[in-house]
Design a protein around this motif. Structure first.
Motif, PDB file in Angstrom:
ATOM      1  N   UNK A 192       6.520  17.463 -41.619  1.00  0.00           N
ATOM      2  CA  UNK A 192       7.981  17.509 -41.557  1.00  0.00           C
ATOM      3  C   UNK A 192       8.653  16.926 -42.794  1.00  0.00           C
ATOM      4  N   UNK A 193       7.875  16.641 -43.821  1.00  0.00           N
ATOM      5  CA  UNK A 193       8.414  16.057 -45.039  1.00  0.00           C
ATOM      6  C   UNK A 193       8.375  14.540 -45.030  1.00  0.00           C
ATOM      7  N   UNK A 194       8.162  13.950 -43.888  1.00  0.00           N
ATOM      8  CA  UNK A 194       8.053  12.505 -43.774  1.00  0.00           C
ATOM      9  C   UNK A 194       6.756  12.080 -43.111  1.00  0.00           C
ATOM     10  N   UNK A 195       6.286  12.924 -42.201  1.00  0.00           N
ATOM     11  CA  UNK A 195       5.072  12.629 -41.448  1.00  0.00           C
ATOM     12  C   UNK A 195       4.180  13.873 -41.457  1.00  0.00           C
ATOM     13  N   UNK A 196       2.916  13.673 -41.723  1.00  0.00           N
ATOM     14  CA  UNK A 196       1.949  14.755 -41.735  1.00  0.00           C
ATOM     15  C   UNK A 196       1.688  15.244 -40.310  1.00  0.00           C
ATOM     16  N   UNK A 197       1.725  16.547 -40.114  1.00  0.00           N
ATOM     17  CA  UNK A 197       1.516  17.129 -38.789  1.00  0.00           C
ATOM     18  C   UNK A 197       0.174  16.721 -38.187  1.00  0.00           C
ATOM     19  N   UNK A 198      -0.866  16.707 -38.996  1.00  0.00           N
ATOM     20  CA  UNK A 198      -2.192  16.364 -38.476  1.00  0.00           C
ATOM     21  C   UNK A 198      -2.246  14.932 -37.943  1.00  0.00           C
ATOM     22  N   UNK A 199      -1.475  14.020 -38.528  1.00  0.00           N
ATOM     23  CA  UNK A 199      -1.486  12.650 -38.020  1.00  0.00           C
ATOM     24  C   UNK A 199      -0.751  12.544 -36.693  1.00  0.00           C
TER      25      UNK A 199
END
Length: 93
Positions: free
Chosen positions: A37-44
Motif C-alpha cells: 500500500x506504499x507504507x506496508x508490504x502486502x506480504x507482511x
C-alpha cells in the motif's frame, strides 16, 4: 480490526492474552504493480494473518486492490469500501 498493520515483533505470548473467540478483521491495501500500500508490504500483512491462524484464531483478511487514491496506506481508513467492510464486520451483513 487492523488496517494496514503488521504488528512487527508481536509474540505468541502477547497473542495468548487475547481470547481465541475474538473476531479479527485484517485489511490490507495493494496499489497497482507495487508490493503493498506504499507504507506496508502486502506480504507482511498476510504473514500477520498466517501468524494469527497458526496461533488459533480465524482472522478474516481483506485486500483492497486499486490506485493510490483507493488502496494506499494513508487512504485506507477513509474509502467507502473499507467503511463497508468495517460495518459488515461489526454489525453483520
Amino acid at each position: 480490526m487492523t488496517i494496514g498493520s503488521t504488528y512487527p515483533g508481536l509474540t505468541t505470548r502477547q497473542l495468548d492474552r487475547l481470547p481465541r473467540s475474538l473476531p479479527i478483521l485484517n485489511i490490507a491495501g495493494h496499489v497497482w504493480h507495487t508490493s503493498g500500500d506504499g507504507g506496508v508490504n502486502l506480504q507482511t500483512v498476510l504473514k500477520f494473518s498466517h501468524q494469527l491462524l497458526a496461533a488459533g484464531w480465524s482472522p478474516k483478511t481483506q485486500i483492497i486492490h486499486g490506485s493510490p487514491l483507493t488502496a494506499s496506506h494513508s487512504m485506507l481508513h477513509i474509502i467507502p469500501q473499507v467503511d463497508l467492510l468495517i460495518i459488515q464486520f461489526l454489525y453483520g451483513n
